[in-house]
Design an enzyme around this catalytic site. Sequence first.
Site, short mmCIF file in Angstrom:
data_model
loop_
_atom_site.label_atom_id
_atom_site.label_comp_id
_atom_site.label_asym_id
_atom_site.label_seq_id
_atom_site.Cartn_x
_atom_site.Cartn_y
_atom_site.Cartn_z
N HIS A 1 -7.45 20.16 -4.40
CA HIS A 1 -7.15 21.60 -4.36
C HIS A 1 -6.65 22.08 -5.73
CE1 HIS A 1 -5.83 25.51 -2.81
NE2 HIS A 1 -4.83 25.36 -3.66
N SER B 1 -12.28 25.28 -2.91
CA SER B 1 -12.04 23.93 -2.40
C SER B 1 -12.40 23.77 -0.92
CB SER B 1 -10.60 23.49 -2.67
OG SER B 1 -9.68 24.36 -2.06
N HIS C 1 -8.13 24.96 -8.89
CA HIS C 1 -7.44 25.94 -9.74
C HIS C 1 -7.77 25.83 -11.23
CE1 HIS C 1 -4.52 27.98 -7.10
NE2 HIS C 1 -4.37 26.84 -6.46
N GLU D 1 -5.94 32.63 -5.04
CA GLU D 1 -6.30 31.76 -3.91
C GLU D 1 -7.60 32.18 -3.22
OE1 GLU D 1 -4.92 28.97 -3.13
OE2 GLU D 1 -3.05 29.03 -4.25
FE LIG Z 1 -3.50 26.95 -4.44
#
Ligand SMILES: [Fe+2]
Length: 289
Positions: A156, A221, A161, A202
Amino acid sequence: MHDDTTRGDGLLHQPVIDSAEALAANAWAQECATLPAERIDIERMKIPQRWERYTEENHRVWGTIFEKRMAQLGRDGSRVFLDGAEAIRLTADAVPRLDVVNAQLSALTGWQSFGVPGYLPPKCFFAWLAQRQFPTTISVRPADQMAYLPEPDIIHDVFGHVPLHTDPQFADFLQTYGKAALVTDDPVHTERLARLFWFTVEFGLIHEDGRLKLYGSGLISSEGEGHHALYSSEVERRPFDLEQVCDTAFEIHHYQPILYVLESFEQLARAMRTYADRLLELASGPAAA
Ligand SMILES: [Fe+2]
């Protein structure tokens, strides 16, 4: 990584994590959460990534998920994400080394990523962003939890990111966000900032090449969430407007029914600068004295 106070300890018992180091780093982060912003020292929250300790299973899980996600993201992922992942040398071959990632990243935008034991208190997380540093978990989910894991892992955090941190506009946005969030104590603005993070970092969508693409880490993700975000008729996809985003509540535990679409990362960086100016002024004004 999220700006969340809930910590999951499930992934701390892996060979790559030294539990004494993790406990000390975590205890310091909890202490920092009670300190004024200028006394928060992010260095002591870091734990080393002892890459040679990753197991065969760790590398296999990383590689399997990398290949599965890239099969969808080659079509549906933002070009900025895809170029970024290549630039920081992410491959299916092995769990990434943070020193390799950082060598590329720091040359491009000055950002860096370092290991932390788990979730950080929000003020600590913002202090990292304000210094162009991103805290990442370094553990890898077990093979029997490949599809879903409630807490962040390196898949993740680094896959989801870090590729975007290679983009100068996104990089500026994220640092400006961190600086503003760090000095904001007003609960109304704290909540607005959490919503902004949620609907961009996000779960953000962006228009590229005449169609919608994924860029938020929660969409990057997750195969199910990524597909739902782009193709479900139940999702309301609104044009990005910072004020409207900040006024929109979200829920965590199901697919997102509302998403916001950027035209460019420049649009996001510009909107954030305007909002940050307002927050910095509020924080230094008489009301905050
Ligand atoms: Fe996150």
